[in-house]
Motif scaffolding. Structure first.
Motif, short mmCIF file in Angstrom:
data_model
loop_
_atom_site.label_atom_id
_atom_site.label_comp_id
_atom_site.label_asym_id
_atom_site.label_seq_id
_atom_site.Cartn_x
_atom_site.Cartn_y
_atom_site.Cartn_z
N PHE A 1 0.84 -1.19 0.00
CA PHE A 1 0.00 0.00 0.00
C PHE A 1 0.88 1.25 0.00
CE2 PHE A 1 -4.12 -1.86 1.46
CZ PHE A 1 -3.69 -3.12 1.83
N TRP A 2 0.36 2.29 -0.59
CA TRP A 2 0.94 3.62 -0.45
C TRP A 2 -0.12 4.56 0.10
CZ3 TRP A 2 5.75 5.72 -0.90
CH2 TRP A 2 6.74 4.91 -1.49
N TYR A 3 0.34 5.37 1.07
CA TYR A 3 -0.54 6.38 1.68
C TYR A 3 0.14 7.73 1.60
CZ TYR A 3 -3.33 2.64 3.78
OH TYR A 3 -4.15 1.55 3.97
N LYS A 4 -0.69 8.75 1.53
CA LYS A 4 -0.23 10.14 1.57
C LYS A 4 -0.70 10.76 2.87
CE LYS A 4 -1.25 14.54 -0.79
NZ LYS A 4 -2.02 15.16 -1.92
N GLN A 5 0.21 11.45 3.56
CA GLN A 5 -0.17 12.13 4.79
C GLN A 5 0.19 13.61 4.70
OE1 GLN A 5 1.86 11.23 8.58
NE2 GLN A 5 -0.17 11.13 9.55
N PRO A 6 -0.78 14.46 4.41
CA PRO A 6 -0.51 15.91 4.41
C PRO A 6 -0.26 16.40 5.83
CG PRO A 6 -2.77 15.41 3.67
CD PRO A 6 -2.15 14.13 4.10
N SER A 7 0.05 17.66 5.95
CA SER A 7 0.36 18.22 7.27
C SER A 7 -0.82 18.15 8.23
CB SER A 7 0.84 19.67 7.12
OG SER A 7 -0.14 20.44 6.46
N SER A 8 -2.01 17.98 7.71
CA SER A 8 -3.19 17.85 8.56
C SER A 8 -3.20 16.55 9.35
CB SER A 8 -4.47 17.94 7.72
OG SER A 8 -4.46 16.92 6.73
N GLY A 9 -2.42 15.56 8.92
CA GLY A 9 -2.28 14.32 9.67
C GLY A 9 -3.11 13.15 9.18
N GLU A 10 -4.08 13.38 8.33
CA GLU A 10 -4.89 12.25 7.87
C GLU A 10 -4.07 11.35 6.96
OE1 GLU A 10 -6.92 15.44 5.01
OE2 GLU A 10 -7.98 13.51 5.04
N MET A 11 -4.42 10.10 6.91
CA MET A 11 -3.76 9.12 6.04
C MET A 11 -4.69 8.83 4.86
SD MET A 11 -0.80 8.15 7.26
CE MET A 11 -0.46 6.47 6.71
N ILE A 12 -4.22 9.19 3.68
CA ILE A 12 -5.03 9.05 2.48
C ILE A 12 -4.52 7.86 1.67
CG2 ILE A 12 -5.80 10.18 0.36
CD1 ILE A 12 -5.18 12.87 1.80
N PHE A 13 -5.38 6.88 1.46
CA PHE A 13 -5.02 5.70 0.67
C PHE A 13 -4.84 6.09 -0.78
CE2 PHE A 13 -4.90 1.51 -0.95
CZ PHE A 13 -5.78 1.43 -2.00
N LEU A 14 -3.71 5.68 -1.39
CA LEU A 14 -3.43 6.03 -2.77
C LEU A 14 -3.57 4.85 -3.73
CD1 LEU A 14 -0.24 8.25 -2.38
CD2 LEU A 14 -2.61 9.00 -2.66
N ILE A 15 -2.92 3.72 -3.38
CA ILE A 15 -2.82 2.65 -4.35
C ILE A 15 -2.44 1.36 -3.65
CG2 ILE A 15 -0.36 2.98 -4.90
CD1 ILE A 15 -1.17 2.74 -7.89
N TYR A 16 -2.86 0.25 -4.25
CA TYR A 16 -2.61 -1.08 -3.69
C TYR A 16 -2.09 -2.01 -4.78
CZ TYR A 16 -3.66 -5.82 -2.16
OH TYR A 16 -3.58 -7.15 -1.85
N GLN A 17 -1.14 -2.87 -4.38
CA GLN A 17 -0.61 -3.90 -5.29
C GLN A 17 -0.58 -5.23 -4.55
OE1 GLN A 17 1.01 -3.21 -8.61
NE2 GLN A 17 0.85 -5.43 -8.84
N GLY A 18 -1.23 -6.22 -5.08
CA GLY A 18 -1.17 -7.54 -4.51
C GLY A 18 -0.01 -8.33 -5.08
N SER A 19 0.51 -9.25 -4.29
CA SER A 19 1.70 -9.99 -4.72
C SER A 19 1.43 -10.86 -5.94
CB SER A 19 2.24 -10.84 -3.57
OG SER A 19 1.25 -11.77 -3.13
N TYR A 20 0.18 -11.23 -6.15
CA TYR A 20 -0.15 -12.07 -7.30
C TYR A 20 -0.66 -11.27 -8.49
CZ TYR A 20 0.32 -16.00 -4.07
OH TYR A 20 0.81 -16.92 -3.17
#
Lengths: 117, 114
Positions: A35-54
């Motif tokens: 997973f990749w998440y973005k966290q702006p200075s406001s502190g929230e964690m925003i889901f960006l993208i997901y990759q499964g191993s398969y």
């Protein structure tokens, strides 16, 4: 040993250019998710993208794509056409194991991206 | 995607007191988690909140310090007990499922202990 390694504490990019944020991982499981998440200075964690191993193809979500190289155990995030609003901390995370309810994530230390006008 | 809300969004507390943080998800989810993010650091998992049973804690976190409840599939609370300045962090609720590629976070609770 660290399960998720992000070697770039900080990155700078010019507006409208592309940038790659590095992430390598360590697991002995065959089934895992990245997973990749973005966290702006406001502190929230925003889901960006997901990759499964398969997953055979690299994941893409709008301007975000994941360069998944399984043999190298790397899952780099590519942001195309950077915008000023992309300035934030970016975290790579991994979920290991298959089946059941093993959803917990292990996070890297993060990369602080600054987009310059 | 699930929408997660947390209350309070921030608080300033005195040493030795306790604070309970609430997390509400707008849909039924499989798993709920509590993470801590100390200043300038990454996220660390505190525990998995199990519905109707005791939470599963990660190494370094104990129930007496961080009691957790999850009375139903969409709601959980985390209490930070007997606080010290070292507990000053952002506490984030996370929810996962039903798909394995879905995991979302609440807006976080920014806690300062003086």
């Amino acid at each position: 040993a660290q399960k998720i390694t992000q070697t770039q504490p900080g990155m700078f990019v010019q507006e409208k250019e592309a940038v790659t944020l590095d992430c390598t991982y360590d697991t002995s499981d065959q089934s895992y998710g990245l997973f990749w998440y973005k966290q702006p200075s406001s502190g929230e964690m925003i889901f960006l993208i997901y990759q499964g191993s398969y997953d055979e193809q690299n994941a893409t979500e709008g301007r975000y794509s994941l360069n998944f190289q399984k043999a190298r155990k790397s899952a780099n995030l590519v942001i195309s056409a950077s915008q000023l609003g992309d300035s934030a901390m970016y975290f790579c995370a991994m979920r290991e194991g298959r089946g059941g309810s093993n959803y917990k994530l292990t996070f890297g230390k993060g990369t602080l991206l600054t987009v310059n006008p | 995607s699930a929408v997660i809300s947390q209350k309070p969004s921030r608080d300033i507390c005195q040493r030795g007191t306790s604070l309970t943080i609430q997390c509400q998800v707008d849909s039924q989810v499989t798993m709920m988690f509590w993470y801590r993010q100390q200043p300038g650091q990454s996220l660390t998992l505190i525990a998995t909140a199990n519905q109707g049973s005791e939470a599963t804690y990660e190494s370094g976190f104990v129930i007496d310090k961080f009691p957790i409840s999850r009375p139903n599939l969409t709601f959980s609370t985390l209490t930070v007990s007997n606080m010290s300045p070292e507990d000053s962090s952002i506490y984030l609720c996370s929810a996962a499922g039903p798909g394995r590629n879905e995991q979302y976070f609440g807006p976080g609770t920014r806690l300062t202990v003086t």
